[in-house]
Scaffold this active site. Structure first.
Site, PDB file in Angstrom:
ATOM      1  N   SER A  90      35.796 -76.706   0.504  1.00  0.00           N
ATOM      2  CA  SER A  90      35.365 -76.531   1.896  1.00  0.00           C
ATOM      3  C   SER A  90      36.062 -77.515   2.812  1.00  0.00           C
ATOM      4  CB  SER A  90      33.874 -76.812   2.041  1.00  0.00           C
ATOM      5  OG  SER A  90      33.122 -76.000   1.241  1.00  0.00           O
ATOM      6  N   HIS A 129      38.310 -69.514   0.123  1.00  0.00           N
ATOM      7  CA  HIS A 129      37.057 -70.159   0.536  1.00  0.00           C
ATOM      8  C   HIS A 129      35.977 -69.123   0.806  1.00  0.00           C
ATOM      9  CE1 HIS A 129      34.817 -72.874   3.622  1.00  0.00           C
ATOM     10  NE2 HIS A 129      34.348 -73.047   2.414  1.00  0.00           N
ATOM     11  N   GLU A 173      37.954 -67.151   3.589  1.00  0.00           N
ATOM     12  CA  GLU A 173      39.102 -67.743   4.270  1.00  0.00           C
ATOM     13  C   GLU A 173      40.200 -67.953   3.224  1.00  0.00           C
ATOM     14  OE1 GLU A 173      37.145 -70.405   7.887  1.00  0.00           O
ATOM     15  OE2 GLU A 173      37.355 -71.345   5.933  1.00  0.00           O
ATOM     16  N   ASN A 199      34.479 -74.055   9.733  1.00  0.00           N
ATOM     17  CA  ASN A 199      33.890 -75.391   9.825  1.00  0.00           C
ATOM     18  C   ASN A 199      34.480 -76.213  10.968  1.00  0.00           C
ATOM     19  OD1 ASN A 199      31.898 -75.182   7.939  1.00  0.00           O
ATOM     20  ND2 ASN A 199      33.185 -75.862   6.242  1.00  0.00           N
TER      21      ASN A 199
HETATM   22  N1  LIG Z   1      27.664 -74.923  -1.590  1.00  0.00           N
HETATM   23  C1  LIG Z   1      28.271 -74.353  -0.582  1.00  0.00           C
HETATM   24  O1  LIG Z   1      27.634 -73.911   0.389  1.00  0.00           O
HETATM   25  C2  LIG Z   1      29.772 -74.212  -0.606  1.00  0.00           C
HETATM   26  C3  LIG Z   1      30.362 -73.239   0.212  1.00  0.00           C
HETATM   27  C4  LIG Z   1      31.741 -73.060   0.153  1.00  0.00           C
HETATM   28  C5  LIG Z   1      32.507 -73.858  -0.669  1.00  0.00           C
HETATM   29  N2  LIG Z   1      31.908 -74.825  -1.436  1.00  0.00           N
HETATM   30  C6  LIG Z   1      32.780 -75.612  -2.330  1.00  0.00           C
HETATM   31  O2  LIG Z   1      32.670 -75.076  -3.641  1.00  0.00           O
HETATM   32  C7  LIG Z   1      32.815 -76.108  -4.615  1.00  0.00           C
HETATM   33  C8  LIG Z   1      31.590 -76.131  -5.507  1.00  0.00           C
HETATM   34  O3  LIG Z   1      30.447 -76.298  -4.730  1.00  0.00           O
HETATM   35  P1  LIG Z   1      28.991 -75.921  -5.279  1.00  0.00           P
HETATM   36  O4  LIG Z   1      28.083 -76.034  -4.116  1.00  0.00           O
HETATM   37  O5  LIG Z   1      29.055 -74.659  -6.059  1.00  0.00           O
HETATM   38  O6  LIG Z   1      28.721 -77.151  -6.261  1.00  0.00           O
HETATM   39  P2  LIG Z   1      27.678 -77.240  -7.478  1.00  0.00           P
HETATM   40  O7  LIG Z   1      27.396 -78.686  -7.621  1.00  0.00           O
HETATM   41  O8  LIG Z   1      26.553 -76.294  -7.301  1.00  0.00           O
HETATM   42  O9  LIG Z   1      28.532 -76.733  -8.734  1.00  0.00           O
HETATM   43  C9  LIG Z   1      29.667 -77.410  -9.214  1.00  0.00           C
HETATM   44  C10 LIG Z   1      29.791 -77.151 -10.703  1.00  0.00           C
HETATM   45  O10 LIG Z   1      31.055 -77.625 -11.121  1.00  0.00           O
HETATM   46  C11 LIG Z   1      30.897 -78.270 -12.378  1.00  0.00           C
HETATM   47  N3  LIG Z   1      31.992 -79.222 -12.539  1.00  0.00           N
HETATM   48  C12 LIG Z   1      32.151 -80.413 -11.919  1.00  0.00           C
HETATM   49  N4  LIG Z   1      33.317 -80.973 -12.293  1.00  0.00           N
HETATM   50  C13 LIG Z   1      33.908 -80.105 -13.152  1.00  0.00           C
HETATM   51  C14 LIG Z   1      35.128 -80.099 -13.867  1.00  0.00           C
HETATM   52  N5  LIG Z   1      35.981 -81.115 -13.759  1.00  0.00           N
HETATM   53  N6  LIG Z   1      35.423 -79.028 -14.630  1.00  0.00           N
HETATM   54  C15 LIG Z   1      34.580 -77.991 -14.729  1.00  0.00           C
HETATM   55  N7  LIG Z   1      33.384 -77.952 -14.101  1.00  0.00           N
HETATM   56  C16 LIG Z   1      33.068 -78.989 -13.304  1.00  0.00           C
HETATM   57  C17 LIG Z   1      29.543 -78.913 -12.326  1.00  0.00           C
HETATM   58  O11 LIG Z   1      29.032 -79.139 -13.623  1.00  0.00           O
HETATM   59  C18 LIG Z   1      28.737 -77.876 -11.547  1.00  0.00           C
HETATM   60  O12 LIG Z   1      28.103 -76.950 -12.391  1.00  0.00           O
HETATM   61  C19 LIG Z   1      33.070 -77.381  -3.829  1.00  0.00           C
HETATM   62  O13 LIG Z   1      34.454 -77.567  -3.715  1.00  0.00           O
HETATM   63  C20 LIG Z   1      32.461 -77.086  -2.472  1.00  0.00           C
HETATM   64  O14 LIG Z   1      33.060 -77.831  -1.433  1.00  0.00           O
HETATM   65  C21 LIG Z   1      30.562 -74.999  -1.448  1.00  0.00           C
END
Ligand SMILES: NC(=O)c1ccc[n+]([C@@H]2O[C@H](COP(=O)([O-])OP(=O)(O)OC[C@H]3O[C@@H](n4cnc5c(N)ncnc54)[C@H](O)[C@@H]3O)[C@@H](O)[C@H]2O)c1
Length: 501
Positions: A123, A144, A156, A194
């Site tokens: 993000s 994204h 995106e 964003n």
């Molecule tokens: N939550 C949102 O609203 C949102 C929206 C768009 C983008 N994002 C992006 O998506 C990504 C994930 O966000 P999320 O909210 O799903 O996070 P989350 O914490 O819910 O999930 C992340 C997962 O990744 C795993 N993980 C961490 N490091 C790892 C690695 N090295 N190898 C494999 N697995 C690994 C963790 O165990 C966890 O299960 C981030 O980059 C975030 O910026 C989040």
């Protein structure tokens, strides 16, 4: 460039909030999906979450059991990065840390075939920076998704400096084939949504900080007049102030502290207090059981006016006509005179300033509506020079049109006018800086954050010259770089061109 065929295996790394949803989207589109998470049991938990959500659809008859079985059957769990080797596209949704993402992608490019496309769901990190250490940074692209990924249409597609345009196009086409609404953007802080959404939160907090109105009033005006689905304060409470404040700070820092993105002390105070919104039971609003909910300011009934004159072109006449309110018409500059009170749409100036400049005393300004025929409320402010009767007259006039009236303090640009002007200004700068096209910026804002109209389409509806005047007035009032009008807007006004032809 065409979409990746259904036979392409999709790997999803990170099975948390986003990864599990992305796996569902890819499997629903017919791909075999390999889901991997570094934490033991997390991938299974992610797939179980998808199964639970979809089984509710089966139970309610919205999905066939056979489709459910096939979809869940297409999501296989992988127990190592090496198991992702057959993938043609790897979508990463892991922890938001540059070093960790770089390391995962550099392992993947050795494990997968040379034609693999590596996509990051980041993000806030630079796609260029994530690709920096790779042997083939041209194969890395941002993909994204928005939360929840299966429901939100926007994707995106972000190109870093080294991304091969053909790779970005393949991801664009693939997202479209998956039923999404993709947009293309250059890797810049905040990408489109964003970045362009910042003023939605920032201006509401500024207007509140300037004492214009309470959060409940500002929210009601943004919903019932501006046509936004949620008001900014209730939305920040839902997102969480820690998260929203962090995004604002990250965009502000990434733009080298450009005042456009200045974070709000109002929000910092909430974060400092631990009032993070719904999740802590307290934010701008109190979510404790039985807590009294603050109501928006709504003026008591006032008498209907006697004489309404319309000068020039006034958007509000559509409502006068619809309500059968009699009025006389003459030339002029888009104002109304109601029982001797000059009523004009906010143009970025305070009513007090208009009164001063026009040598009038009885001046009231009113806010921008998305559509007067569907608006339920309007915000108005009187000049300091005006008599108390001026507000009574203006209130009675808007009430006679069936609108609830919120009387607010005389702040420059009121609430919707100021917010929409600043959203459009940011959108214009994103186009100027070639982050994305006008159509993609508008699509991103309507599909990614559900705005009722794209900011640039809205700008054209208002009139680009009027919008520029509003921004110049705000800039003149505050003398802050935050309100500097976009050079592209200026150019369009002077050249008589438009964002949409
Ligand atoms: N939550 C949102 O609203 C949102 C929206 C768009 C983008 N994002 C992006 O998506 C990504 C994930 O966000 P999320 O909210 O799903 O996070 P989350 O914490 O819910 O999930 C992340 C997962 O990744 C795993 N993980 C961490 N490091 C790892 C690695 N090295 N190898 C494999 N697995 C690994 C963790 O165990 C966890 O299960 C981030 O980059 C975030 O910026 C989040």
């Amino acid at each position: 460039m065409t979409a990746l065929p259904n036979s392409t295996v999709i790997a999803v790394i990170g099975a948390g909030t986003m990864g599990a949803g992305i796996a569902q989207v890819a499997a629903a589109a017919g791909h075999s999906v390999l889901l991997y998470d570094a934490m033991d049991g997390a991938a299974a938990k992610g797939r179980d979450g998808v199964a639970r959500t979809l089984s509710k659809r089966v139970a309610s008859g919205k999905m066939d059991q056979a489709d459910y079985d096939a979809l869940i059957g297409r999501i296989a769990l992988a127990d190592s990065l090496a198991a992702l080797a057959p993938a043609g596209l790897v979508i990463e949704a892991i922890v938001e840390r540059l070093d960790v993402k770089q390391s995962v992608f550099s392992q993947l490019e050795d494990l997968c075939g040379p034609e693999v496309i590596l996509a990051t769901n980041t993000s806030s990190l630079s796609v260029t920076a994530i690709g920096a250490g790779l042997k083939r940074p041209d194969r890395l692209v941002g993909m994204h998704f928005f939360n929840p990924a299966p429901l939100m249409a926007l994707v995106e597609v972000i190109s870093g400096i080294a991304t091969d345009p053909a790779v970005a196009q393949a991801i664009y086409a693939t997202a479209a084939a998956w039923g999404k609404k993709p947009v293309q953007a250059k890797s810049t802080p905040g990408f489109i949504v964003n970045r362009v959404a910042r003023p939605f939160y920032a201006e509401a907090q500024r207007v509140y900080q300037e004492g214009a109105a309470s959060p409940a009033t500002i929210d009601a005006v943004m919903r019932d007049c501006g046509g936004f689905r949620m008001g900014p304060f209730e939305l920040m409470d839902l997102i969480g102030h820690d998260v929203n404040f962090a995004v604002t700070n990250s965009v502000f820092d990434a733009y080298f502290k450009d005042e456009r993105f200045l974070p709000s002390l109002v929000q910092k105070d909430l974060v400092d207090a631990g009032w993070l919104g719904r999740k802590t039971g307290r934010g701008f609003y109190d979510y404790a059981d039985g807590a009294e909910q603050p109501q928006p300011h709504t003026a008591a009934p006032c008498p209907a006016p006697q004489a309404v004159q319309v000068q020039g072109v006034v958007a509000l006449t559509a409502l006068l006509d619809a309500k059968g309110v009699a009025y006389t018409r003459d030339g002029g500059e888009g104002t109304l005179t109601v029982d001797g009170v000059l009523l004009l749409p906010s143009d970025g100036r305070m009513a007090t300033e208009v009164a001063f400049e026009e040598h009038e005393t009885e001046v009231v300004v009113y806010d921008l509506a998305l559509d007067w025929l569907t608006a339920k409320r309007v915000a108005i402010a009187a000049a300091d020079q005006a008599s108390p009767q001026a507000l009574i007259t203006a209130t009675g006039f808007f009430q006679s049109l069936g609108l609830a009236v919120s009387v607010v303090e005389d702040v420059a640009g009121l609430i919707v006018t100021r917010t929409v002007a600043m959203l459009a200004n940011e959108a214009a700068d994103a186009v100027l800086q070639q982050v994305a096209t006008a159509a993609d910026v508008d699509l991103a804002m309507t599909k990614g954050v559900n705005y009722p109209r794209g900011p640039l389409a809205w700008a054209e509806e208002i009139g680009l010259d009027g919008l520029l005047f509003t921004l110049e007035s705000l800039f003149e009032t505050f003398k802050e770089d935050r309100y500097r009008p976009s050079a592209l807007l200026r150019r369009k006004v002077m050249g008589g061109t438009r964002f949409y032809d």
